[in-house]
Write a protein that holds these residues in place. Structure first.
Motif, short mmCIF file in Angstrom:
data_model
loop_
_atom_site.label_atom_id
_atom_site.label_comp_id
_atom_site.label_asym_id
_atom_site.label_seq_id
_atom_site.Cartn_x
_atom_site.Cartn_y
_atom_site.Cartn_z
N THR A 114 68.28 -13.27 -104.43
CA THR A 114 68.42 -13.85 -103.07
C THR A 114 69.85 -13.71 -102.57
OG1 THR A 114 68.75 -16.07 -104.02
CG2 THR A 114 66.53 -15.47 -103.33
N ILE A 115 70.83 -13.83 -103.46
CA ILE A 115 72.23 -13.71 -103.02
C ILE A 115 72.52 -12.26 -102.62
CG2 ILE A 115 74.61 -13.78 -103.85
CD1 ILE A 115 73.80 -16.28 -105.47
N ARG A 116 72.05 -11.29 -103.39
CA ARG A 116 72.28 -9.88 -103.04
C ARG A 116 71.51 -9.47 -101.81
NH1 ARG A 116 74.13 -6.04 -107.48
NH2 ARG A 116 75.05 -7.46 -108.98
N LYS A 117 70.33 -10.02 -101.63
CA LYS A 117 69.54 -9.70 -100.45
C LYS A 117 70.20 -10.23 -99.19
CE LYS A 117 64.89 -10.15 -98.67
NZ LYS A 117 63.58 -10.77 -98.86
N LYS A 118 70.86 -11.37 -99.32
CA LYS A 118 71.54 -11.98 -98.17
C LYS A 118 72.79 -11.22 -97.78
CE LYS A 118 72.57 -16.67 -96.81
NZ LYS A 118 72.88 -18.00 -97.29
N ALA A 119 73.49 -10.65 -98.74
CA ALA A 119 74.77 -9.96 -98.47
C ALA A 119 74.60 -8.57 -97.94
CB ALA A 119 75.59 -9.87 -99.76
N MET A 125 68.07 -22.66 -97.44
CA MET A 125 66.98 -23.55 -97.76
C MET A 125 65.89 -22.82 -98.56
SD MET A 125 66.48 -26.63 -97.21
CE MET A 125 65.21 -27.80 -97.49
N ARG A 126 65.69 -21.55 -98.27
CA ARG A 126 64.68 -20.78 -98.97
C ARG A 126 65.02 -20.64 -100.45
NH1 ARG A 126 63.04 -14.59 -97.61
NH2 ARG A 126 61.39 -14.46 -99.14
#
Length: 63
Positions: A58-63, A1-2
């Motif tokens: 955001t995708i790299r931070k999540k992984a 959602m962020r």
């Protein structure tokens, strides 16, 4: 959602930076050469670059 909150913010920030940079290029061109220089669609392009960069971040931070 962020991620969906970051996308419009990155788009607006990139667009604003593109406007600022476009105007600075225009002013510098006028002062140096006597006519306005510029890069067409720079704000739109930088807005898209901002969104792409925010999504990658955001995708790299999540992984």
């Amino acid at each position: 959602m962020r991620k969906w909150l970051i996308v419009p913010l990155a788009l607006a920030g990139g667009f604003a930076f593109g406007l600022l940079l476009s105007e600075l290029i225009g002013i510098a061109g006028y002062l140096l050469f006597g006519y306005k220089l510029g890069i067409r669609y720079l704000p739109i392009a930088l807005g898209m670059v901002g969104v792409a960069g925010a999504l990658v971040y955001t995708i790299r931070k999540k992984a």
